[in-house]
Write a protein that holds these residues in place. Structure first.
Motif, PDB file in Angstrom:
ATOM      1  N   ASN A 108      -0.438  -3.617  15.702  1.00 46.99           N
ATOM      2  CA  ASN A 108      -0.890  -4.392  16.860  1.00 46.99           C
ATOM      3  C   ASN A 108       0.271  -4.969  17.655  1.00 46.99           C
ATOM      4  OD1 ASN A 108      -3.713  -4.082  16.681  1.00 46.99           O
ATOM      5  ND2 ASN A 108      -3.862  -5.654  15.110  1.00 46.99           N
ATOM      6  N   ALA A 109       1.408  -5.184  16.977  1.00 45.23           N
ATOM      7  CA  ALA A 109       2.594  -5.708  17.655  1.00 45.23           C
ATOM      8  C   ALA A 109       3.387  -4.619  18.363  1.00 45.23           C
ATOM      9  CB  ALA A 109       3.490  -6.434  16.646  1.00 45.23           C
ATOM     10  N   GLY A 110       2.992  -3.345  18.192  1.00 49.21           N
ATOM     11  CA  GLY A 110       3.641  -2.261  18.912  1.00 49.21           C
ATOM     12  C   GLY A 110       4.527  -1.367  18.091  1.00 49.21           C
ATOM     13  N   ALA A 111       4.673  -1.642  16.779  1.00 47.44           N
ATOM     14  CA  ALA A 111       5.478  -0.788  15.904  1.00 47.44           C
ATOM     15  C   ALA A 111       4.591   0.266  15.257  1.00 47.44           C
ATOM     16  CB  ALA A 111       6.164  -1.627  14.835  1.00 47.44           C
ATOM     17  N   LEU A 112       5.212   1.205  14.549  1.00 47.27           N
ATOM     18  CA  LEU A 112       4.469   2.156  13.733  1.00 47.27           C
ATOM     19  C   LEU A 112       4.349   1.571  12.338  1.00 47.27           C
ATOM     20  CD1 LEU A 112       3.128   4.932  13.297  1.00 47.27           C
ATOM     21  CD2 LEU A 112       5.383   5.791  12.610  1.00 47.27           C
ATOM     22  N   GLY A 113       3.158   1.062  11.991  1.00 51.00           N
ATOM     23  CA  GLY A 113       2.927   0.544  10.654  1.00 51.00           C
ATOM     24  C   GLY A 113       2.593   1.675   9.700  1.00 51.00           C
ATOM     25  N   ILE A 114       3.122   1.595   8.479  1.00 50.05           N
ATOM     26  CA  ILE A 114       2.901   2.659   7.492  1.00 50.05           C
ATOM     27  C   ILE A 114       2.412   2.054   6.183  1.00 50.05           C
ATOM     28  CG2 ILE A 114       3.967   4.503   6.154  1.00 50.05           C
ATOM     29  CD1 ILE A 114       5.872   5.013   8.405  1.00 50.05           C
ATOM     30  N   LEU A 115       1.252   2.507   5.722  1.00 50.14           N
ATOM     31  CA  LEU A 115       0.702   2.079   4.443  1.00 50.14           C
ATOM     32  C   LEU A 115       1.521   2.654   3.291  1.00 50.14           C
ATOM     33  CD1 LEU A 115      -3.165   2.568   4.913  1.00 50.14           C
ATOM     34  CD2 LEU A 115      -2.068   0.438   4.191  1.00 50.14           C
ATOM     35  N   GLY A 116       1.794   1.819   2.280  1.00 53.03           N
ATOM     36  CA  GLY A 116       2.442   2.304   1.075  1.00 53.03           C
ATOM     37  C   GLY A 116       1.393   2.719   0.061  1.00 53.03           C
ATOM     38  N   SER A 117       1.159   4.021  -0.086  1.00 50.16           N
ATOM     39  CA  SER A 117       0.029   4.490  -0.903  1.00 50.16           C
ATOM     40  C   SER A 117       0.389   4.818  -2.339  1.00 50.16           C
ATOM     41  CB  SER A 117      -0.609   5.730  -0.254  1.00 50.16           C
ATOM     42  OG  SER A 117       0.109   6.911  -0.568  1.00 50.16           O
ATOM     43  N   ALA A 118       1.677   4.843  -2.679  1.00 49.78           N
ATOM     44  CA  ALA A 118       2.069   5.289  -4.015  1.00 49.78           C
ATOM     45  C   ALA A 118       1.504   4.402  -5.115  1.00 49.78           C
ATOM     46  CB  ALA A 118       3.590   5.349  -4.133  1.00 49.78           C
ATOM     47  N   THR A 119       1.245   3.135  -4.802  1.00 48.61           N
ATOM     48  CA  THR A 119       0.713   2.205  -5.794  1.00 48.61           C
ATOM     49  C   THR A 119      -0.797   2.021  -5.655  1.00 48.61           C
ATOM     50  OG1 THR A 119       1.351   0.402  -4.298  1.00 48.61           O
ATOM     51  CG2 THR A 119       2.874   0.951  -6.080  1.00 48.61           C
ATOM     52  N   MET A 120      -1.443   2.895  -4.877  1.00 49.76           N
ATOM     53  CA  MET A 120      -2.895   2.843  -4.701  1.00 49.76           C
ATOM     54  C   MET A 120      -3.545   4.035  -5.384  1.00 49.76           C
ATOM     55  SD  MET A 120      -3.227   2.047  -0.602  1.00 49.76           S
ATOM     56  CE  MET A 120      -2.394   0.661   0.187  1.00 49.76           C
ATOM     57  N   THR A 121      -4.776   3.853  -5.867  1.00 48.57           N
ATOM     58  CA  THR A 121      -5.565   5.008  -6.269  1.00 48.57           C
ATOM     59  C   THR A 121      -6.029   5.713  -5.003  1.00 48.57           C
ATOM     60  OG1 THR A 121      -7.669   3.800  -6.237  1.00 48.57           O
ATOM     61  CG2 THR A 121      -6.396   3.739  -8.296  1.00 48.57           C
ATOM     62  N   THR A 122      -6.563   6.916  -5.142  1.00 44.79           N
ATOM     63  CA  THR A 122      -7.056   7.620  -3.955  1.00 44.79           C
ATOM     64  C   THR A 122      -8.223   6.864  -3.314  1.00 44.79           C
ATOM     65  OG1 THR A 122      -8.400   9.010  -5.413  1.00 44.79           O
ATOM     66  CG2 THR A 122      -6.284   9.900  -4.681  1.00 44.79           C
ATOM     67  N   ALA A 123      -9.063   6.238  -4.125  1.00 43.80           N
ATOM     68  CA  ALA A 123     -10.167   5.451  -3.571  1.00 43.80           C
ATOM     69  C   ALA A 123      -9.643   4.244  -2.809  1.00 43.80           C
ATOM     70  CB  ALA A 123     -11.106   5.013  -4.689  1.00 43.80           C
ATOM     71  N   GLN A 124      -8.630   3.595  -3.363  1.00 40.49           N
ATOM     72  CA  GLN A 124      -8.030   2.451  -2.676  1.00 40.49           C
ATOM     73  C   GLN A 124      -7.352   2.873  -1.385  1.00 40.49           C
ATOM     74  OE1 GLN A 124      -5.538   1.118  -5.884  1.00 40.49           O
ATOM     75  NE2 GLN A 124      -6.996  -0.433  -6.591  1.00 40.49           N
ATOM     76  N   LEU A 125      -6.719   4.057  -1.391  1.00 45.95           N
ATOM     77  CA  LEU A 125      -6.083   4.562  -0.183  1.00 45.95           C
ATOM     78  C   LEU A 125      -7.115   4.767   0.921  1.00 45.95           C
ATOM     79  CD1 LEU A 125      -3.843   5.754   1.535  1.00 45.95           C
ATOM     80  CD2 LEU A 125      -4.136   7.923   0.302  1.00 45.95           C
ATOM     81  N   LYS A 126      -8.216   5.395   0.587  1.00 47.19           N
ATOM     82  CA  LYS A 126      -9.259   5.623   1.593  1.00 47.19           C
ATOM     83  C   LYS A 126      -9.784   4.297   2.141  1.00 47.19           C
ATOM     84  CE  LYS A 126     -12.052   8.949   0.743  1.00 47.19           C
ATOM     85  NZ  LYS A 126     -13.144   9.795   0.177  1.00 47.19           N
ATOM     86  N   GLN A 127      -9.997   3.329   1.266  1.00 48.15           N
ATOM     87  CA  GLN A 127     -10.478   2.018   1.694  1.00 48.15           C
ATOM     88  C   GLN A 127      -9.442   1.322   2.575  1.00 48.15           C
ATOM     89  OE1 GLN A 127     -11.513  -0.542  -1.562  1.00 48.15           O
ATOM     90  NE2 GLN A 127     -11.962  -2.307  -0.267  1.00 48.15           N
TER      91      GLN A 127
END
Length: 347
Positions: free
Chosen positions: A34-53
């Protein structure tokens, strides 16, 4: 400010918030976007279900483009790629160089592929395989890092590839952005600087430890997982460095069991990931077992706030950061500083 990066991914500012595990969750990513940058989720510590959520939560918070960071060597990497494609995520970034097949699969689906690399030859390889851009992290960067400083590595990569290059490692302000642009980069990526914002969910006690650190309080150690890892120097780090191999391995096995439970991975998947890591980094089995330390030790600090029991990955830049702005305030400041520096240079 328009650059090859902003045109490629459709953001307002040539700045990337990196996909830090346990840190780059929906709140921070959406605030950065929202501030104008490219935000990137860190998914390595998420399960696939958590990633989708998490992807869906980010989308509910912002209409801006954002990305997901993946471990290319993870046993479920293709499943995570399918989630990115199905959920319509704009960008896929990778902590390790992805295979030619993963790059092709993502690009065929219209996803922008931006691997992170730490050597010129790796940039040349992924560029030849079709990567759309690369993030180049110099040795100043936090977490797993190399030996070559950003100021040396960045121009090497810029000269070697014909795709946009994003500079990482040592950046926190507008002066750094202008310097990176002068080297030929299309923007900068920041991890520690975004970790130290009011939008970050990292516990206050951990943020206070970062803010209190000087540049001399940030070290590189192999004691945590057998690989060079830049982090805050603490009593725990000193104890790990002084522990014998047998003690370190027993701790690693226990933490591997804990991470397996949290991640939802089976022992078979963990073994496959270990084999991939062993091959990709030419590690001994002892080092592979030690690598199990990282997710749980990071979680202890970044989620539970235990500065005494967890490790705090950090770029050297933490030693010069003194405040906790919002992402909106941070990006506004960076871009104002950049404009002022450019105006001064123009006379």
């Amino acid at each position: 400010m328009e650059t090859a990066l902003t045109e490629l991914v459709g953001v307002r500012h040539p700045v990337v918030q990196t996909g830090m595990g346990w840190v780059a969750g929906p709140r921070l990513v959406s605030a950065a976007a929202n501030a104008g940058a490219l935000g990137i989720l860190g998914s390595a510590t998420m399960t696939t279900a958590q990633l989708k959520q998490a992807v869906r939560e980010v989308r509910s918070r912002t209409d801006a483009p954002f990305g997901v960071n993946l471990r290319a060597d993870a046993g479920d990497a293709r499943e995570r790629v399918r989630i990115i494609v199905t959920e319509g995520v704009k960008v896929a970034s990778f902590a390790l160089a992805p295979s030619r097949g993963l790059i092709a699969e993502l690009k065929d689906a219209g996803v922008v592929v931006i691997p992170s690399i730490g050597a010129r030859r790796h940039a040349e390889k992924v560029a030849a395989w079709g990567a759309d851009a690369v993030i180049v992290q110099g040795g100043e960067g936090g977490g797993h890092t190399g030996e070559v400083a950003t100021t040396v590595l960045l121009p090497q990569v810029v000269d070697a590839v014909d795709i946009p290059v994003v500079a990482a490692g040592g950046f926190h302000d507008g002066r750094g952005l202008v310097a990176a642009l002068a080297y030929g980069a299309a923007g900068i990526a920041m991890g520690t600087r975004f970790l130290l914002t009011s939008d970050s969910t990292v516990p206050d006690a951990v943020k206070a430890a970062y803010l209190a650190a000087t540049v001399r309080d940030i070290t590189v150690t192999t004691a945590v997982d057998g690989l060079p890892h830049r982090m805050l120097r603490t009593e725990l780090v000193a104890s790990l460095e002084g522990a014998g191999r047998a003690v370190a391995l027993s701790r690693a096995v226990r933490r591997a069991a804990g991470f397996r439970k949290l991640s939802g991975l089976s022992w078979a998947q963990l073994v496959r990931d270990g084999l991939a890591l062993k091959h990709g980094k030419d590690l001994t089995w002892s080092q592979v077992l030690l690598a199990a330390n990282t997710p749980m030790l990071l979680r202890a600090a970044m989620v539970e706030g235990r500065t005494d029991l967890g490790v705090m990955a950090s770029g050297q830049v933490a030693g010069v950061i003194e405040d906790l702005p919002s992402c909106e305030e941070l990006l506004g400041r960076v871009m104002r500083e950049a404009a002022e520096v450019l105006a001064t240079l123009a006379g």
